[in-house]
Design a protein around this motif. Structure first.
Motif, short mmCIF file in Angstrom:
data_model
loop_
_atom_site.label_atom_id
_atom_site.label_comp_id
_atom_site.label_asym_id
_atom_site.label_seq_id
_atom_site.Cartn_x
_atom_site.Cartn_y
_atom_site.Cartn_z
N ALA A 52 44.57 -16.25 21.07
CA ALA A 52 43.11 -16.43 20.95
C ALA A 52 42.85 -17.70 20.14
O ALA A 52 42.16 -17.67 19.11
CB ALA A 52 42.49 -15.21 20.28
N GLY A 53 43.41 -18.81 20.61
CA GLY A 53 43.25 -20.10 19.92
C GLY A 53 41.78 -20.48 19.91
O GLY A 53 41.10 -20.38 20.93
N ARG A 56 36.18 -25.72 19.04
CA ARG A 56 34.87 -25.96 18.44
C ARG A 56 33.78 -25.33 19.31
O ARG A 56 33.98 -25.09 20.48
CB ARG A 56 34.63 -27.46 18.29
CG ARG A 56 35.62 -28.07 17.31
CD ARG A 56 35.45 -29.55 17.19
NE ARG A 56 34.15 -29.89 16.66
CZ ARG A 56 33.30 -30.74 17.23
NH1 ARG A 56 33.61 -31.32 18.37
NH2 ARG A 56 32.14 -31.00 16.67
N ILE A 125 40.54 -30.84 16.82
CA ILE A 125 40.61 -30.47 15.40
C ILE A 125 39.48 -29.49 15.10
O ILE A 125 38.33 -29.73 15.50
CB ILE A 125 40.47 -31.73 14.51
CG1 ILE A 125 41.65 -32.68 14.76
CG2 ILE A 125 40.38 -31.35 13.04
CD1 ILE A 125 41.41 -34.09 14.25
N GLY A 136 42.61 -27.01 11.38
CA GLY A 136 43.40 -26.55 12.52
C GLY A 136 43.53 -27.67 13.53
O GLY A 136 42.55 -28.30 13.91
#
Ligand code: BTN
Length: 271
Positions: A52-53, A56, A125, A136
């Motif tokens: 579950a990355g 944004r 990012i 991250g």
């Protein structure tokens, strides 16, 4: 959850402790859980795969197992450095330098926090703050050009698809942690201008005609100043508009001033 491997790098802040998980939901979620204890300052969380990355704006981040860097670093910066513009500049500059070092490519930073090669997004990012600050980073490393052929995915790429070579994901991860550490030391050491210069060069927009999409609307002009505190735009009328980076969503070049798109490298392709 216990990491599969744990090791230490000879760094000042980031990576004095590195933890590796073969599979997690999100490395940012793991690092945010560690933020309850300031003793975890500098921990770098790496994963082989995320189920579950997080991306944004509530989007997801996907990367096939073992093909990219999935990294979250936890820091507790002093209040003056806890601003999104500074933290994203820090991470983007570290990624850009890592790409230069490991792949010999010249990346650009895309406002606010993507890193591109040949105008293809190779890195995203995501900064999250809750108690501590988690940066991250998802860096595409070994995905083939075919993985990005679907136009639905937008213009994306990896170090491999942009060079036609394969990379050691662990070595790229280590180089990235070292870069994050070096630029973090630069910030803490009061050398913010050095970071600002590298970020400005990476964006490559100073003195160029740009379209700025900010909270108030869209403005077009020439970018006359680009700093982490303020940007300035000179409009065709000669009027100057100043904005805080936090108010800016996107800065792009007008379509007519862009060079044609370079091709991707497909295996076995010549010329
Ligand atoms: C973006 O939307 O461009 C930002 C993507 C950030 C993805 C990285 S992968 C490692 C870390 N863990 C997450 O869940 N997200 C970030």
């Amino acid at each position: 959850m216990k990491p599969l491997h744990e090791w230490r790098l000879e760094t000042e802040h980031i990576g004095r402790r590195v933890v590796y998980y073969p599979q997690v939901d999100s490395t940012n979620a793991i690092a945010l859980a560690l933020a309850r204890d300031t003793c975890n300052e500098g921990v770098a969380v790496l994963a082989g795969e995320q189920t579950a990355g997080r991306g944004r704006h509530g989007r997801s981040w996907s990367c096939p197992a073992g093909e990219g860097v999935l990294l979250s670093a936890l820091v507790f910066p002093p209040a003056e450095w806890r601003k999104p513009a500074i933290l994203t500049a820090w991470a983007a500059v570290a990624v850009a330098e890592t790409v230069r070092q490991t792949a010999g490519l010249e990346p650009t930073i895309k406002w606010p926090n993507d890193v591109l090669i040949d105008r293809r997004k190779v890195c995203g990012i995501l900064i999250e703050q809750a108690g501590g600050t988690v940066v991250g980073i998802g860096l595409n490393v070994n995905q083939s050009a075919a993985a990005f052929a679907d136009p639905e995915l937008g213009r994306a790429g990896s170090l491999a698809s942009c060079t036609g070579r394969q990379f050691d994901v662990y070595q790229v991860s280590r180089a990235l942690i070292q870069q994050l550490d070096a630029w973090y030391a630069c910030l803490l050491g009061g050398r913010c201008e050095q970071l600002e210069d590298a970020w400005r060069n990476g964006l490559g927009l100073l003195g160029k005609r740009v379209v700025v999409e900010c909270l108030e609307g869209v403005v077009e002009g020439t970018l006359s100043a680009l700093g982490l505190d303020e940007i300035e735009l000179e409009r065709a009328t000669g009027a100057r508009v100043r904005m805080a980076p936090e108010r800016i969503r996107h800065i792009t070049r007008p379509a007519e001033s862009r060079a044609p798109d370079p091709p991707l490298h497909f295996p076995g392709e010549c010329g």
